[in-house]
Design a protein around this motif. Structure first.
Motif, PDB file in Angstrom:
ATOM      1  N   LYS A  56       5.065   6.994   4.151  1.00 22.50           N
ATOM      2  CA  LYS A  56       5.765   5.767   3.768  1.00 22.50           C
ATOM      3  C   LYS A  56       5.519   5.451   2.286  1.00 22.50           C
ATOM      4  CE  LYS A  56       8.316   2.379   4.690  1.00 22.50           C
ATOM      5  NZ  LYS A  56       9.679   2.602   5.137  1.00 22.50           N
ATOM      6  N   VAL A  57       4.255   5.594   1.884  1.00 27.34           N
ATOM      7  CA  VAL A  57       3.894   5.304   0.494  1.00 27.34           C
ATOM      8  C   VAL A  57       4.615   6.258  -0.460  1.00 27.34           C
ATOM      9  CG1 VAL A  57       1.977   5.450  -1.141  1.00 27.34           C
ATOM     10  CG2 VAL A  57       1.697   4.196   0.998  1.00 27.34           C
ATOM     11  N   ASP A  58       4.636   7.549  -0.098  1.00 27.76           N
ATOM     12  CA  ASP A  58       5.348   8.521  -0.941  1.00 27.76           C
ATOM     13  C   ASP A  58       6.807   8.147  -1.094  1.00 27.76           C
ATOM     14  OD1 ASP A  58       3.361  10.170  -1.715  1.00 27.76           O
ATOM     15  OD2 ASP A  58       3.520  11.520   0.015  1.00 27.76           O
ATOM     16  N   GLU A  59       7.417   7.794   0.051  1.00 31.68           N
ATOM     17  CA  GLU A  59       8.835   7.461   0.045  1.00 31.68           C
ATOM     18  C   GLU A  59       9.112   6.281  -0.889  1.00 31.68           C
ATOM     19  OE1 GLU A  59      10.200   6.238   3.935  1.00 31.68           O
ATOM     20  OE2 GLU A  59      11.829   5.112   2.983  1.00 31.68           O
ATOM     21  N   LEU A  60       8.285   5.216  -0.746  1.00 32.67           N
ATOM     22  CA  LEU A  60       8.541   4.005  -1.534  1.00 32.67           C
ATOM     23  C   LEU A  60       8.255   4.216  -3.019  1.00 32.67           C
ATOM     24  CD1 LEU A  60       7.196   1.351   0.942  1.00 32.67           C
ATOM     25  CD2 LEU A  60       9.537   1.588   0.129  1.00 32.67           C
ATOM     26  N   ARG A  72      -2.127   0.161   4.970  1.00 30.14           N
ATOM     27  CA  ARG A  72      -3.145   0.061   6.020  1.00 30.14           C
ATOM     28  C   ARG A  72      -3.221  -1.354   6.570  1.00 30.14           C
ATOM     29  NH1 ARG A  72      -6.850   3.150   2.792  1.00 30.14           N
ATOM     30  NH2 ARG A  72      -6.598   5.361   3.249  1.00 30.14           N
ATOM     31  N   LEU A  73      -3.137  -2.331   5.663  1.00 32.50           N
ATOM     32  CA  LEU A  73      -3.218  -3.721   6.122  1.00 32.50           C
ATOM     33  C   LEU A  73      -2.074  -4.048   7.078  1.00 32.50           C
ATOM     34  CD1 LEU A  73      -4.267  -5.661   2.897  1.00 32.50           C
ATOM     35  CD2 LEU A  73      -5.620  -5.317   4.951  1.00 32.50           C
ATOM     36  N   TYR A  74      -0.903  -3.511   6.794  1.00 31.37           N
ATOM     37  CA  TYR A  74       0.233  -3.773   7.675  1.00 31.37           C
ATOM     38  C   TYR A  74       0.209  -2.864   8.907  1.00 31.37           C
ATOM     39  CZ  TYR A  74       2.711  -7.028   4.616  1.00 31.37           C
ATOM     40  OH  TYR A  74       3.074  -8.129   3.890  1.00 31.37           O
ATOM     41  N   GLY A  75      -0.737  -1.924   8.953  1.00 35.28           N
ATOM     42  CA  GLY A  75      -0.864  -1.056  10.106  1.00 35.28           C
ATOM     43  C   GLY A  75       0.319  -0.120  10.288  1.00 35.28           C
ATOM     44  N   ILE A  76       0.798   0.451   9.185  1.00 35.70           N
ATOM     45  CA  ILE A  76       1.945   1.355   9.231  1.00 35.70           C
ATOM     46  C   ILE A  76       1.527   2.704   9.821  1.00 35.70           C
ATOM     47  CG2 ILE A  76       3.705   2.483   7.807  1.00 35.70           C
ATOM     48  CD1 ILE A  76       3.765  -0.547   7.673  1.00 35.70           C
ATOM     49  N   GLU A  77       2.398   3.283  10.660  1.00 36.32           N
ATOM     50  CA  GLU A  77       2.140   4.649  11.119  1.00 36.32           C
ATOM     51  C   GLU A  77       2.497   5.606   9.976  1.00 36.32           C
ATOM     52  OE1 GLU A  77       3.982   5.632  14.884  1.00 36.32           O
ATOM     53  OE2 GLU A  77       3.637   3.540  15.478  1.00 36.32           O
TER      54      GLU A  77
END
Lengths: 320, 242
Positions: free
Chosen positions: A111-115, A101-106
């Motif tokens: 993204k979190v699941d992937e990483l 959220r801080l980086y403002g990712i779409e």
């Protein structure tokens, strides 16, 4: 274009010069900055990550100047300090979401699941981070550092305090990130890891680069054999007569190292020379040079923690 | 900016809720003050001592809440979070704003509990507008104190010094304010100190609201004060981080 470039980068804390005219150029590689404690490693990283400003000189990351365009620099780098700062009362996933959220990712969730998957944390993602092992915490930090797909990652002592298995795993991840095109800047004082995993290393001492190159280049500056001698009691320096072609490297504790082209022939010469100047030799050994020896040679005598320099200590604390 | 602030606040709220002792302590402490001091203290300065003491307890609660704002920043600093956050492209001020807002909002939750409790044990019920103004004053005062303590935390380097600082500030400030007794029963020296104590300022304003007036001047002064201290805080923060 170089990912990281410094020109005469200098940082003074009061009268103490922590980093002194650093000139380095780092491309798409794994670069290891090695050095004893207090040699200026962390100060260098703090300057490159825009956390402190330099006294003189300039630095750029991804082509952006760290002073003039700090926001651009911050968007293209990630910084993992050595403190292992994760919220232990949050789950791994929640920790990641804060960063996403801080980086403002779409689509932060995807993204979190992937990483989490890449860092092998998926099955523990919803447990509180306080139940994680040291290695898992480090991998979680790495995952956090990757949410915005940075071009450069700074890792300060990434394997400090981890067991052997966990270290290997961290390095495997670092290696594969580099192969995907990320520049990795890592500080460490584990020579064996630097030798094995870094494309290039720089050895820093008292704020100055003492040696710079690939591990094999640096090792080739030493001769082909290294002889280490354990000495009982006091060490008396040997006179260089009769030690032609043999070079004294340095000592760590009561182990004294020499280097020579032909170690087998050098062994008896060194033993005689040591005895004749009054040393009591306990044992001798011969091996191929390692980065440890390069380190010993460029940093010089490894001082044991002797005499607590309070002023220096306080100045270091104040850097934040 | 706003997104960063909300994310940081969200993080602090989760951490607070997970840390159950923290939640209980934050809720029980002001209630204990209200009950023990408001009901048990054998004093009769005014008609309804509970009505008199409640504004004091409200402001004290905001004071202790606000002081702990610096503590939050201190822990982020000591544990290495601050360095991580500062190396991000999120506007750096959002860290400060989030801490101050989180603490003020948490203070407002405590305030609500005290107000409900006070009414339950016999305080006079006010009208909604009066409650609104009281909330506004307390929120602004919370921002003022939180910004102040955050500024101190930026300067100090370890948590022990900060704990010493907050203990040193909280108690004397409370006892030398107009929280416990009206000015006319105070000894002369105490009354002098109480008149310049910023705490009394907020307390008197709330009492004024409860009495049915609109203390415009004090509100303006508190707004100016909190903006001023926040400005200093931001300046110090910017100066010490690059």
């Amino acid at each position: 274009m170089a990912s990281i470039e410094t020109v005469g980068l200098t940082k003074n804390y009061g009268g103490l010069c922590a980093v002194d005219g650093l000139n380095i150029e780092i491309k798409d590689e794994i670069f290891g900055l090695l050095g004893p404690n207090g040699s200026g490693k962390t100060t260098t990283v703090l300057m490159l990550t825009t956390l402190i400003s330099q006294t003189r000189g300039s630095a750029s990351v991804c082509g952006y100047d760290t002073i003039k365009q700090p926001d651009k620099v911050r968007s293209c780098l990630s910084y993992v300090p050595q403190d292992m700062a994760i919220d232990t009362n949050l789950t791994g996933r929640e920790n990641m979401m804060v960063f996403a959220r801080l980086y403002g990712i779409e689509n932060p969730k995807d993204k979190v699941d992937e990483l989490l998957g890449i860092m092998e944390l998926s099955d523990r993602a919803d447990d509180l981070a306080k139940t994680y092992s040291g290695g898992m915490r480090r991998r979680l930090e790495l995952a956090e550092a990757l949410v915005h797909e940075p071009d450069v990652i700074f890792l300060d002592e990434p394997t400090l305090g981890l067991d052997v298995g966990a270290r290997k795993k961290i390095w495997r991840h670092i290696y594969s990130l580099n192969r995907k095109g990320m520049t990795i800047f890592v500080t460490t004082h584990y020579m064996d890891e630097a030798e094995q995993f870094c494309d290039r290393v720089g050895i820093i001492d008292h704020g100055k680069i003492a040696a710079l190159g690939t591990p094999s280049e640096l090792k080739s500056q030493l001769m082909s054999d290294v002889i280490t001698v354990s000495i009982d009691g006091e060490f008396f320096p040997v006179s260089p007569d009769g030690l032609n072609g043999i070079l004294y490297v340095g000592n760590s504790g009561d182990e004294y190292s020499f280097t020579a082209e032909n170690g087998r022939e050098a062994l008896p010469l060194i033993a005689d020379a040591l005895k004749s100047s009054g040393n009591r030799v306990r044992s001798m050994a011969m091996r191929e040079p390692s980065l440890d020896d390069v380190f010993l040679q460029s940093v010089g005598k490894q001082e044991e923690e002797q005499g607590f320099e309070e002023l220096k200590y306080r100045l270091m604390l104040r850097r934040r | 900016m706003m997104k960063g602030v909300l994310t940081y606040m969200h993080r602090d709220f989760i951490r607070w809720f997970r840390y159950r002792v923290g939640v209980v302590s934050v809720l029980v402490l002001p209630a204990a003050w209200l009950l023990f001091v408001g009901l048990a203290l054998p004093v009769q300065f005014t008609g309804n001592y509970l009505d008199f003491i409640t504004p004091g307890i409200l402001v004290m609660t905001i004071l202790t809440a606000g002081i702990s704002s610096g503590s939050l920043l201190m822990f982020d600093k000591l544990l290495g979070f601050l360095n991580k956050f500062l190396a991000m492209p999120v506007p750096r001020e959002s860290i400060l704003v989030s801490k101050i807002l989180f603490i003020s909002v948490r203070g407002i939750i405590q305030i609500t509990i005290i107000l409900v409790l006070a009414v339950l044990i016999g305080a006079t019920i006010l009208n909604p507008l009066q409650y609104g103004i009281i909330y506004l004053i307390l929120f602004l005062f919370g921002v003022f104190i939180a910004a102040f303590s955050t500024t101190v935390a930026i300067y100090l380097n370890d948590h022990d010094s900060f704990a010493a600082f907050s203990a040193m500030v909280t108690m004397p400030l409370f006892f030398t304010s107009s929280a416990l007794m009206p000015y006319d029963v105070m000894p002369g020296w105490l009354s002098t100190i109480a008149h310049v104590n910023p705490l009394s300022f907020a307390i008197d304003a709330i009492r004024d609201v409860a009495a049915g007036n609109l203390p415009l001047l004090p509100i303006v002064v508190i707004v100016v004060l909190s903006l001023f201290v926040f400005g200093i805080c931001r300046h110090v923060f910017r100066k010490l981080t690059v």
